[in-house]
Design an enzyme around this catalytic site. Structure first.
Site, mmCIF file in Angstrom:
data_model
loop_
_atom_site.group_PDB
_atom_site.id
_atom_site.type_symbol
_atom_site.label_atom_id
_atom_site.label_comp_id
_atom_site.label_asym_id
_atom_site.label_seq_id
_atom_site.Cartn_x
_atom_site.Cartn_y
_atom_site.Cartn_z
ATOM 1 N N GLU A 19 46.060 36.947 -15.428
ATOM 2 C CA GLU A 19 45.408 35.653 -15.192
ATOM 3 C C GLU A 19 46.345 34.814 -14.336
ATOM 4 O OE1 GLU A 19 42.846 34.001 -18.675
ATOM 5 O OE2 GLU A 19 44.586 34.954 -19.596
ATOM 6 N N GLU A 38 41.371 40.740 -27.527
ATOM 7 C CA GLU A 38 41.139 40.500 -26.099
ATOM 8 C C GLU A 38 42.433 40.889 -25.387
ATOM 9 O OE1 GLU A 38 39.789 36.525 -24.985
ATOM 10 O OE2 GLU A 38 40.995 36.627 -23.161
#
Ligand code: CA
Ligand code: CA
Length: 429
Positions: free
Chosen positions: A204, A199
């Protein structure tokens, strides 16, 4: 002024790309007798031998599609800097829902295994394009058994990517409980379910920790719940960046991803990188994907979650809604490593066997260099092709015992040129 809190620093100057290379040849022979004429299209060279009594004309026309000639119409206004050619983009210069030729919506709620509180919908109140920006809006409303709604869009099933520069320009939502993300997941889970196939979290941000932007990789060896998060955490330190406001200003967030490393960027500044390093492999008994599954195609995801184990760690401030995540564009750039490639890669050097257990050995070597870029290494054992590896290491299993095993490794570039062979011997008792 950008604090560098990095695991690994690696100078990354190359990024790899794959484009169509379609050499075709045409041979015109005006003769009655030709003793030998061969055309090797893969190397676009032609060898012709004629007898003394014949006349032979051989021409080879090489048709190479340059990356510059493949820029999509909607990306044609993007300035090319440092050879980065836009190969996919959404500038959001239309109105209504997101372009269905580029994005799919996720619909649903239920927490996503992460105690997230939102229900994702494809309604325009949750995702709308106004001719300049995509705005993802989180609302406080009961919907589908959840207390909030929002949107998550992805390119899965539409378009995926391997290597290049992936970038977003956006203004992040503010408020406790918000958790926007710009990230990538593998199109096919070649190495198994999460986190084995990897991933890539490009950006974020959790609302209770404003202006601290996170970039993270997850792999089988390094993932969030095993205590060894493999992360370029806290890329932007709000304590030292009073002048940077990611909540009320647009900034760019991106990565440059190649066959051995991923580097994060904020407004074009490098924030650091994570790379495959064979000597960091802790046991040497595992295949390279355990550390580096990032040699496969990944798709792009944009979403705004509410709550969740991380985003909701300090609760949700219900006074913040509607909360908006405003995206100016998402772009993918690649560099052309096929056109104009003229040299073979250098030979890999310094073979090193990091471990041998039973009939399994872990072999690494110093990376090759090239006039353009290395695509992969081809590994042979006792004359038989063993496999490709994008990185400078490979786990060799089931080696014949009671003998010396002769290993050869060839570097290969994107134009299909090969290096000389690095040779070594691994003896299994
Ligand atoms: Ca735009
Ligand atoms: Ca080359």
């Amino acid at each position: 002024m950008l604090k560098k809190t990095l695991l690994l620093l690696l100078s990354i100057t190359i990024t790899l790309t794959m484009i169509a290379c379609d050499p075709t040849s045409s041979t015109t022979t005006t003769t009655t007798t030709v003793s030998d004429s061969t055309t090797d299209t893969s190397k676009t060279t032609t060898t012709t031998t004629t007898t003394t009594t014949t006349t032979t004309t051989t021409t080879t026309e090489v048709v190479t599609t340059k990356l510059m000639d493949t820029i999509p119409e909607e990306c044609s206004g993007i300035t090319i800097v440092d050879g980065w050619v836009p190969t996919w983009c959404d500038e959001f210069q239309y109105t209504g829902g997101v372009d269905s030729t580029k994005w799919r919506h996720q619909n649903g709620g239920g927490g996503f295994g992460n105690n997230e509180l939102q229900y994702y919908t494809d309604r325009s109140v949750n995702a709308y394009v106004d001719g300049e920006y995509l705005t993802i809006t989180a609302l406080k409303e009961s919907y589908g058994g959840n207390d909030y709604t929002s949107s998550k869009i992805w390119t899965q099933g539409v378009e995926d990517f391997r290597y290049g520069k992936i970038e977003m320009r956006a203004k992040l939502p503010s408020g406790r409980g918000t958790w926007p993300a710009f990230w990538m997941m593998p199109s096919i889970s070649k190495y198994g379910g999460w986190p084995k196939s990897g991933e890539i979290d490009i950006m974020e941000h959790v609302g209770y920790d404003p202006n601290v932007v996170h970039g993270t990789l997850h792999t089988e060896r390094f993932y969030s719940t095993n205590g060894r998060g493999h992360s370029t955490d806290s890329l932007i330190d709000n304590g030292t960046l009073a002048s940077i406001d990611v909540l009320n200003e647009f900034h760019t967030y991106g990565i440059i991803w190649n066959n051995t490393s991923i580097e994060w960027f904020f407004d074009g500044y490098s924030l650091g990188s994570v790379s495959y390093e064979p000597t960091k492999n802790q046991t040497y008994l595992l295949p390279t994907y355990v550390d580096w599954p990032f040699d496969q195609n990944f798709y792009i995801i944009l979403n705004l979650a509410i709550g969740g184990n991380w985003g909701g760690a300090q609760g949700v401030d219900d006074s913040i809604f509607p909360a908006t995540f405003v995206i100016d564009y998402v772009r993918v750039y690649q560099q052309d490593y096929i056109s104009d490639d003229v040299e073979n890669p250098s030979m890999p050097t310094r073979p090193q066997v990091l471990s041998i257990v039973d009939r399994t050995a872990y072999l690494t070597w110093a990376p090759s260099t090239d006039d353009n870029a290395i695509r992969r290494y081809n590994v042979f054992v006792n004359g038989n092709f063993k496999g490709f590896t994008s990185v400078n290491g490979i786990q060799l299993t089931a080696l014949p015992s009671g003998q010396d095993n002769f290993i050869m490794v060839f570097a290969e570039d994107y134009a299909g040129n090969f290096s000389d062979a690095m040779e070594t011997v691994i003896t299994i008792g």
